[in-house]
Design a protein around this motif. Sequence first.
Motif, PDB file in Angstrom:
ATOM      1  N   PHE A   1     -24.955 -34.370  -1.694  1.00 61.05           N
ATOM      2  CA  PHE A   1     -26.020 -33.514  -1.170  1.00 61.05           C
ATOM      3  C   PHE A   1     -27.276 -34.256  -0.724  1.00 61.05           C
ATOM      4  CE2 PHE A   1     -23.650 -30.848  -4.218  1.00 61.05           C
ATOM      5  CZ  PHE A   1     -23.192 -29.885  -3.336  1.00 61.05           C
ATOM      6  N   GLY A   2     -27.390 -35.526  -1.021  1.00 64.57           N
ATOM      7  CA  GLY A   2     -28.592 -36.281  -0.670  1.00 64.57           C
ATOM      8  C   GLY A   2     -29.417 -36.594  -1.902  1.00 64.57           C
ATOM      9  N   GLU A   3     -30.219 -37.639  -1.802  1.00 64.87           N
ATOM     10  CA  GLU A   3     -31.005 -38.118  -2.932  1.00 64.87           C
ATOM     11  C   GLU A   3     -32.325 -37.374  -3.028  1.00 64.87           C
ATOM     12  OE1 GLU A   3     -31.374 -42.193  -1.929  1.00 64.87           O
ATOM     13  OE2 GLU A   3     -29.210 -42.498  -1.941  1.00 64.87           O
ATOM     14  N   SER A   4     -32.532 -36.694  -4.150  1.00 65.00           N
ATOM     15  CA  SER A   4     -33.763 -35.941  -4.350  1.00 65.00           C
ATOM     16  C   SER A   4     -33.942 -35.660  -5.835  1.00 65.00           C
ATOM     17  CB  SER A   4     -33.695 -34.625  -3.573  1.00 65.00           C
ATOM     18  OG  SER A   4     -34.747 -33.778  -3.947  1.00 65.00           O
ATOM     19  N   LYS A   5     -35.168 -35.876  -6.316  1.00 59.29           N
ATOM     20  CA  LYS A   5     -35.470 -35.510  -7.701  1.00 59.29           C
ATOM     21  C   LYS A   5     -35.364 -34.001  -7.886  1.00 59.29           C
ATOM     22  CE  LYS A   5     -38.474 -39.346  -8.906  1.00 59.29           C
ATOM     23  NZ  LYS A   5     -39.797 -39.763  -9.352  1.00 59.29           N
ATOM     24  N   ILE A   6     -35.659 -33.272  -6.820  1.00 61.81           N
ATOM     25  CA  ILE A   6     -35.582 -31.812  -6.882  1.00 61.81           C
ATOM     26  C   ILE A   6     -34.136 -31.371  -7.135  1.00 61.81           C
ATOM     27  CG2 ILE A   6     -36.039 -29.680  -5.598  1.00 61.81           C
ATOM     28  CD1 ILE A   6     -38.549 -31.337  -6.389  1.00 61.81           C
ATOM     29  N   LEU A   7     -33.172 -32.054  -6.527  1.00 63.28           N
ATOM     30  CA  LEU A   7     -31.770 -31.707  -6.720  1.00 63.28           C
ATOM     31  C   LEU A   7     -31.383 -31.820  -8.193  1.00 63.28           C
ATOM     32  CD1 LEU A   7     -28.944 -31.015  -5.642  1.00 63.28           C
ATOM     33  CD2 LEU A   7     -28.593 -33.461  -5.297  1.00 63.28           C
ATOM     34  N   GLY A   8     -31.811 -32.894  -8.848  1.00 60.41           N
ATOM     35  CA  GLY A   8     -31.526 -33.044 -10.271  1.00 60.41           C
ATOM     36  C   GLY A   8     -32.128 -31.926 -11.107  1.00 60.41           C
ATOM     37  N   GLY A   9     -33.353 -31.520 -10.761  1.00 60.48           N
ATOM     38  CA  GLY A   9     -33.998 -30.421 -11.483  1.00 60.48           C
ATOM     39  C   GLY A   9     -33.315 -29.087 -11.229  1.00 60.48           C
ATOM     40  N   VAL A  10     -32.918 -28.844  -9.979  1.00 59.74           N
ATOM     41  CA  VAL A  10     -32.222 -27.592  -9.648  1.00 59.74           C
ATOM     42  C   VAL A  10     -30.874 -27.547 -10.368  1.00 59.74           C
ATOM     43  CG1 VAL A  10     -31.106 -26.314  -7.773  1.00 59.74           C
ATOM     44  CG2 VAL A  10     -33.408 -27.220  -7.456  1.00 59.74           C
ATOM     45  N   LEU A  11     -30.183 -28.676 -10.390  1.00 60.63           N
ATOM     46  CA  LEU A  11     -28.910 -28.745 -11.104  1.00 60.63           C
ATOM     47  C   LEU A  11     -29.106 -28.449 -12.587  1.00 60.63           C
ATOM     48  CD1 LEU A  11     -25.909 -29.417 -10.704  1.00 60.63           C
ATOM     49  CD2 LEU A  11     -26.468 -31.788 -11.206  1.00 60.63           C
ATOM     50  N   SER A  12     -30.157 -28.993 -13.178  1.00 59.16           N
ATOM     51  CA  SER A  12     -30.459 -28.703 -14.584  1.00 59.16           C
ATOM     52  C   SER A  12     -30.755 -27.214 -14.788  1.00 59.16           C
ATOM     53  CB  SER A  12     -31.657 -29.521 -15.058  1.00 59.16           C
ATOM     54  OG  SER A  12     -31.334 -30.873 -15.150  1.00 59.16           O
ATOM     55  N   CYS A  13     -31.473 -26.609 -13.859  1.00 59.91           N
ATOM     56  CA  CYS A  13     -31.784 -25.180 -13.963  1.00 59.91           C
ATOM     57  C   CYS A  13     -30.517 -24.326 -13.887  1.00 59.91           C
ATOM     58  CB  CYS A  13     -32.757 -24.761 -12.869  1.00 59.91           C
ATOM     59  SG  CYS A  13     -34.430 -25.357 -13.120  1.00 59.91           S
ATOM     60  N   ILE A  14     -29.603 -24.701 -13.008  1.00 61.49           N
ATOM     61  CA  ILE A  14     -28.354 -23.945 -12.880  1.00 61.49           C
ATOM     62  C   ILE A  14     -27.515 -24.078 -14.151  1.00 61.49           C
ATOM     63  CG2 ILE A  14     -26.149 -23.859 -11.624  1.00 61.49           C
ATOM     64  CD1 ILE A  14     -27.792 -24.577  -9.092  1.00 61.49           C
ATOM     65  N   VAL A  15     -27.444 -25.281 -14.703  1.00 58.85           N
ATOM     66  CA  VAL A  15     -26.716 -25.489 -15.956  1.00 58.85           C
ATOM     67  C   VAL A  15     -27.390 -24.702 -17.075  1.00 58.85           C
ATOM     68  CG1 VAL A  15     -26.066 -27.213 -17.684  1.00 58.85           C
ATOM     69  CG2 VAL A  15     -25.747 -27.697 -15.258  1.00 58.85           C
ATOM     70  N   TRP A  16     -28.736 -24.684 -17.085  1.00 62.65           N
ATOM     71  CA  TRP A  16     -29.448 -23.891 -18.092  1.00 62.65           C
ATOM     72  C   TRP A  16     -29.107 -22.413 -17.939  1.00 62.65           C
ATOM     73  CZ3 TRP A  16     -32.663 -19.727 -17.713  1.00 62.65           C
ATOM     74  CH2 TRP A  16     -33.184 -19.274 -18.929  1.00 62.65           C
ATOM     75  N   LEU A  17     -29.017 -21.916 -16.707  1.00 60.54           N
ATOM     76  CA  LEU A  17     -28.685 -20.504 -16.486  1.00 60.54           C
ATOM     77  C   LEU A  17     -27.327 -20.178 -17.103  1.00 60.54           C
ATOM     78  CD1 LEU A  17     -29.367 -17.758 -15.220  1.00 60.54           C
ATOM     79  CD2 LEU A  17     -28.269 -18.584 -13.118  1.00 60.54           C
ATOM     80  N   PHE A  18     -26.325 -21.046 -16.883  1.00 61.50           N
ATOM     81  CA  PHE A  18     -25.019 -20.832 -17.507  1.00 61.50           C
ATOM     82  C   PHE A  18     -25.147 -20.831 -19.027  1.00 61.50           C
ATOM     83  CE2 PHE A  18     -23.033 -22.856 -13.556  1.00 61.50           C
ATOM     84  CZ  PHE A  18     -22.775 -21.627 -12.986  1.00 61.50           C
ATOM     85  N   SER A  19     -25.936 -21.763 -19.553  1.00 55.01           N
ATOM     86  CA  SER A  19     -26.145 -21.853 -20.986  1.00 55.01           C
ATOM     87  C   SER A  19     -26.809 -20.582 -21.533  1.00 55.01           C
ATOM     88  CB  SER A  19     -27.007 -23.074 -21.301  1.00 55.01           C
ATOM     89  OG  SER A  19     -27.369 -23.106 -22.648  1.00 55.01           O
ATOM     90  N   ALA A  20     -27.796 -20.082 -20.806  1.00 62.06           N
ATOM     91  CA  ALA A  20     -28.511 -18.873 -21.252  1.00 62.06           C
ATOM     92  C   ALA A  20     -27.599 -17.645 -21.205  1.00 62.06           C
ATOM     93  CB  ALA A  20     -29.748 -18.655 -20.393  1.00 62.06           C
ATOM     94  N   ILE A  21     -26.760 -17.556 -20.195  1.00 61.65           N
ATOM     95  CA  ILE A  21     -25.823 -16.425 -20.110  1.00 61.65           C
ATOM     96  C   ILE A  21     -24.833 -16.493 -21.270  1.00 61.65           C
ATOM     97  CG2 ILE A  21     -23.942 -15.452 -18.734  1.00 61.65           C
ATOM     98  CD1 ILE A  21     -25.615 -16.212 -16.232  1.00 61.65           C
TER      99      ILE A  21
END
Length: 191
Positions: free
Chosen positions: A75-95
């Motif tokens: 997807f390309g190099e971005s610190k934002i991508l790592g944070g968004v990925l963490s947020c998505i994993v957190w969403l699965f964890s919260a569900i």
Amino acid sequence: MIIIFTGFIIKLIIVISQVFFELPLTQTDPAAFHNEAVNFAAYLKNNFLSLNFSGYEHKPGWLYSTFLGVFYFIFGESKILGGVLSCIVWLFSAIIFFNILIKLNLNKIRVNFLSLIYTFLFPVSFYYTTLMLREVYLLLFVNLFILGLININTQKNINFLNNKKLNFLILINIFIIIISSYLLFKFHKAY
């Protein structure tokens, strides 16, 4: 569930805001993970077609960076991508956490209260999720483990308190987790 999705949106806003200003504690581990992921993504770009991955100098403890580097490669190099990925994993964890609370037959007020604590007051769940750290994945796997235990208990009618073999295995796992955590924190160095 509204609490969880509200927390997810707030986390995404915090991650995207990192374009404009730097959050505290992002200069050590998140920066190191990002830099190593960028290096691995660059290595993949140069060696992907040859399928020769033997020349990459993988450092012990950088499995997360290589995992992140694969996403950077796609997807390309971005610190934002790592944070968004963490947020998505957190969403699965919260569900999954929400499902655990439901399976424990808690009333709606308790489910909402515990979801509020999990989403906004638990530091690993709130602040570290917005950073590019590994903790959110640990949270996901712990929740999956607990959900699995609850599912085994409810579907197989295994009484955990009277099952000595199962209690012994759980005790060994807890011991291994404690020793592993000790070794991780004793020998971990932020680069």
